[in-house]
Design a protein around this motif. Structure first.
Motif, PDB file in Angstrom:
ATOM      1  N   GLY A 177       0.822  -1.211   0.000  1.00 49.28           N
ATOM      2  CA  GLY A 177       0.000   0.000   0.000  1.00 49.28           C
ATOM      3  C   GLY A 177       0.850   1.252   0.000  1.00 49.28           C
ATOM      4  N   ILE A 178       1.913   1.236   0.774  1.00 46.69           N
ATOM      5  CA  ILE A 178       2.834   2.386   0.806  1.00 46.69           C
ATOM      6  C   ILE A 178       3.470   2.575  -0.562  1.00 46.69           C
ATOM      7  N   ARG A 180       2.300   1.633  -3.480  1.00 48.80           N
ATOM      8  CA  ARG A 180       1.290   2.113  -4.434  1.00 48.80           C
ATOM      9  C   ARG A 180       1.075   3.618  -4.282  1.00 48.80           C
ATOM     10  N   ARG A 181       0.978   4.079  -3.039  1.00 50.77           N
ATOM     11  CA  ARG A 181       0.791   5.521  -2.806  1.00 50.77           C
ATOM     12  C   ARG A 181       1.981   6.310  -3.329  1.00 50.77           C
ATOM     13  N   ARG A 182       3.181   5.817  -3.095  1.00 47.25           N
ATOM     14  CA  ARG A 182       4.381   6.497  -3.591  1.00 47.25           C
ATOM     15  C   ARG A 182       4.400   6.525  -5.123  1.00 47.25           C
ATOM     16  N   ARG A 184       1.815   6.407  -7.170  1.00 46.90           N
ATOM     17  CA  ARG A 184       0.798   7.356  -7.641  1.00 46.90           C
ATOM     18  C   ARG A 184       1.274   8.798  -7.469  1.00 46.90           C
ATOM     19  N   ALA A 185       1.897   9.079  -6.322  1.00 50.46           N
ATOM     20  CA  ALA A 185       2.406  10.432  -6.070  1.00 50.46           C
ATOM     21  C   ALA A 185       3.501  10.796  -7.081  1.00 50.46           C
TER      22      ALA A 185
END
Length: 191
Positions: A177-178, A180-182, A184-185
């Motif tokens: 999850g971390i 994926r967020r990175r 996307r950012a």
């Protein structure tokens, strides 16, 4: 995450059953659990890459079972917990060396096929496998040391064994999850 942990059942079973007094039973339980897990996975259509930990368990517990019956009073008996972590560390590090992180096959069984070829997917599995490898390596060293200094420190031995699975399991549950967020950012910042 819990589906991925099923692959560690033979190792966990050995840890619960094997004691310095009766490591033979632990070896047999580990071997039976490993063979059953691999057979179940193959019948379920899983690929060999999804069974690295189960296959590693068969490769570890088969000779250990034979050895434990041939040499039941072996001095290696007391180092069983450390040997398990040494073997798991070798499995994890070896999978990284050959560029096939052991978590990759497991993750493919849980992730949609469209992400499998993604460099991020591969990188996440390299990081997760490295965390497992480091955890097993540290646990092997600590267990070997504890077993030499105080082989009857049961609470400490159990704590180290449990932590060697719990810490990387928690990381495995959270890190994708971390990542994926990175990703996307980074995509938003770049585009």
């Amino acid at each position: 995450m819990l589906r991925g942990l099923i692959h560690f059942i033979p190792w966990i079973a050995y840890g619960f059953v094997a004691t310095s007094d009766e490591w033979r039973l632990g070896a047999v339980v580990g071997l039976v659990a490993a063979v059953a897990l691999v057979a179940f996975d193959r019948r379920g259509g899983k690929g060999w890459d999804q069974m690295v930990i189960g296959l590693s368990a068969v490769a570890f517990f088969a000779p250990l079972t034979v050895y434990s019956f041939v040499q039941p009073g072996s001095p290696l008996t007391m180092y069983g917990p450390a040997l398990v972590n040494v073997w798991l560390a070798l499995t994890a590090w070896g999978s990284l060396i050959i560029r096939r992180p052991f978590t990759l096959g497991i993750a493919r069984g849980m992730a949609p096929p469209e992400v499998w070829a993604s460099p991020v997917f591969y990188r996440v599995n390299v990081v997760i496998t490295a965390v497992w490898a480091v955890s097993f390596t540290i646990a092997a060293a600590v267990l070997a040391d504890v077993l030499v200094v105080n082989p009857h420190a049961t609470a400490l031995l159990i704590t180290v064994k449990a932590a060697s699975f719990a810490v990387p399991a928690l990381f495995t549950a959270r890190y994708p999850g971390i990542a994926r967020r990175r990703a996307r950012a980074a995509a938003r910042a770049g585009g």
